[in-house]
Write a protein that holds these residues in place. Structure first.
Motif, PDB file in Angstrom:
ATOM      1  N   LEU A 234       0.812  -1.214   0.000  1.00 51.32           N
ATOM      2  CA  LEU A 234       0.000   0.000   0.000  1.00 51.32           C
ATOM      3  C   LEU A 234       0.847   1.267   0.000  1.00 51.32           C
ATOM      4  O   LEU A 234       0.618   2.185  -0.791  1.00 51.32           O
ATOM      5  N   LEU A 235       1.843   1.355   0.889  1.00 53.20           N
ATOM      6  CA  LEU A 235       2.652   2.568   0.986  1.00 53.20           C
ATOM      7  C   LEU A 235       3.396   2.843  -0.312  1.00 53.20           C
ATOM      8  O   LEU A 235       3.459   3.987  -0.781  1.00 53.20           O
TER       9      LEU A 235
ATOM     10  N   GLY B 232       8.061  11.982   4.777  1.00 53.92           N
ATOM     11  CA  GLY B 232       7.191  12.311   5.896  1.00 53.92           C
ATOM     12  C   GLY B 232       5.759  11.891   5.652  1.00 53.92           C
ATOM     13  O   GLY B 232       5.084  11.370   6.541  1.00 53.92           O
ATOM     14  N   GLU B 233       5.294  12.103   4.442  1.00 53.10           N
ATOM     15  CA  GLU B 233       3.944  11.668   4.055  1.00 53.10           C
ATOM     16  C   GLU B 233       3.815  10.161   4.177  1.00 53.10           C
ATOM     17  O   GLU B 233       2.827   9.646   4.712  1.00 53.10           O
TER      18      GLU B 233
ATOM     19  N   ILE C 294      -5.251  11.709   9.393  1.00 51.25           N
ATOM     20  CA  ILE C 294      -4.607  11.419   8.113  1.00 51.25           C
ATOM     21  C   ILE C 294      -5.654  11.313   7.016  1.00 51.25           C
ATOM     22  O   ILE C 294      -5.496  11.859   5.918  1.00 51.25           O
ATOM     23  N   ALA C 295      -6.762  10.621   7.291  1.00 52.37           N
ATOM     24  CA  ALA C 295      -7.820  10.457   6.297  1.00 52.37           C
ATOM     25  C   ALA C 295      -8.435  11.791   5.910  1.00 52.37           C
ATOM     26  O   ALA C 295      -8.871  11.981   4.765  1.00 52.37           O
ATOM     27  N   ALA C 296      -8.461  12.754   6.846  1.00 55.48           N
ATOM     28  CA  ALA C 296      -9.034  14.069   6.584  1.00 55.48           C
ATOM     29  C   ALA C 296      -8.025  15.021   5.945  1.00 55.48           C
ATOM     30  O   ALA C 296      -8.371  16.173   5.639  1.00 55.48           O
ATOM     31  N   GLY C 297      -6.789  14.557   5.757  1.00 55.59           N
ATOM     32  CA  GLY C 297      -5.767  15.406   5.161  1.00 55.59           C
ATOM     33  C   GLY C 297      -5.227  16.458   6.106  1.00 55.59           C
ATOM     34  O   GLY C 297      -4.666  17.470   5.670  1.00 55.59           O
TER      35      GLY C 297
END
Length: 396
Positions: free
Chosen positions: A104-105, A249-250, A319-322
């Motif tokens: 996934l990453l 970092g992301e 994270i999901a919300a950015g």
């Protein structure tokens, strides 16, 4: 991570679907993956054959590549609902690979930052399980907490290609990888944060060499690699030149959070084993479950799991919300690593000598729990980073 599913379906129906899927994932890992762990842990051709068979079973069961993008062959389950499945997958170290979520990453990184050629050449094959990847950042004799000191160098030639030279270690899965993402300095010196870049390096390139395996507390899977003037195509630079730390970092925020979710699954597995042992193990004064000190192990372990889970899912939500999630991921990572170590240690204690032997997964889980406090950034790094951010906020 893309969304999937019928947007016209009712929320309750979608929740029911996810609950049913979670049950199926947990059963697959428990009934099919866990019995194969002794072979998978050994590695080599036999392990590869068993893993391929498990992956075929996962495809037939409709459980393959659940969080990966639909257009690449995945199921596109968004991060929030997938986070509940990730706990079940992660109950076994081999669950993510068996169910096709392990890349996934790398898939997300290449999808966002890879060139058109990289996306076309590798993404579908990665999602299908036909290619294996790894990520090489840490180096011998260089503090892993300070990537700016990276000694690996990449020099651009007149034809637009890059020549990469350096050595990396504790690179997970490098021994069997087809591609490795390498952090290298392209400009400046150790004080220049903008001088680092990421390269996607095919491992069949001349000059790439696997030096040795680095057992972690006796277990394999980590490797040292050497890059001796390895030529990398110009379009295998990920993102823009000098943007490695932003991309890393992301990647690391999501990667650490996924690890925390999997550690929750492993802690729950150890907890269940402990409770089962307490109920069935009987001495002259009855079952262990009647002993107050055993009850304390159960209580403290349950408390650790229940108090850690919300921290991890708070990081997932941000994270999901950015949103910026540095504080939440740091808290979750330290808490989850400590929690796993604590719960497995308690389970070993309740099992006694049997918890140290080969008849339970507890030694492997204990090894993971101890390593968790160092890998993906040691506790001290996250503690300092979170504290500094919090203190800056109060000083504003």
């Amino acid at each position: 991570m893309e969304s999937r599913g019928d947007v016209t379906s009712a929320p309750d129906e979608r929740m029911d679907d996810m609950a049913e899927l979670k049950t199926r994932v947990a059963a697959f890992v428990r009934e099919r993956v866990m019995p194969c762990e002794p072979v998978l842990d050994e590695g080599g051709p036999a392990a590869a054959a068993v893993l391929r068979d498990l992956q075929d079973q996962a495809r037939r069961a409709g459980l393959w590549a659940m969080p990966l993008p639909v257009e690449l062959g995945g199921q596109g389950i968004p991060l929030l609902p997938y986070s509940r499945l990730a706990e079940c997958e992660g109950a076994s170290d081999h669950g993510p690979a068996a169910l096709g979520s392990a890349p996934l990453l790398d898939v997300l990184m290449l999808k966002r930052h890879g060139s058109a050629r990289v996306r076309e050449q590798y993404l579908k094959a990665l999602t299908a399980g036909g290619l294996r990847t790894c990520y090489a950042m840490t180096e011998p004799d260089v503090p892993g907490t300070d990537p700016c000191m990276t000694g690996t160098r990449a020099v651009r030639s007149a034809d637009g290609n890059w020549t990469v030279t350096g050595r990396k270690w504790f690179t997970s899965g490098a021994g069997e990888a087809d591609l490795v993402t390498v952090l290298a300095r392209t400009d400046g010196d150790a004080s220049d944060r903008a001088g680092l870049s990421l390269f996607l390096v095919p491992t069949d390139r001349p000059g790439f060499r696997v030096v040795r395996e680095l057992p972690v507390l006796g277990a394999g899977g980590q490797w040292e690699i050497d890059l001796d003037h390895v030529t990398v195509p110009g379009d295998h630079l990920l993102g823009e030149r000098g943007t490695a730390l932003a991309i890393a970092g992301e990647r690391l925020q999501l990667g650490r959070t996924l690890r925390c979710l999997r550690w929750l699954g492993q802690a729950q597995r150890a907890f269940d084993l402990m409770c089962e042992r307490a109920n069935v193990r009987t001495g002259s004064r009855g079952p262990l479950a009647g002993r107050q000190l055993v009850q304390q192990h159960v209580f403290e372990s349950l408390l650790a799991i229940r108090t850690t889970r919300p921290l991890v899912h708070e990081a997932v939500e941000r994270i999901a919300a950015g949103l910026d999630a540095h504080v939440e991921v740091g808290l979750a990572k330290v808490a989850a690593a400590r929690m796993l170590h604590h719960v497995v240690d308690a389970a070993v204690q309740v099992h006694g000598a049997a918890g140290l032997g080969p008849d339970t997964p507890l030694p492997a889980l204990l090894r993971t729990g101890r390593a968790a406090r160092i890998l993906d950034g040691p506790d001290e790094l996250h503690i300092t980073s979170v504290a500094r951010r919090v203190l800056r906020g109060h000083n504003a």
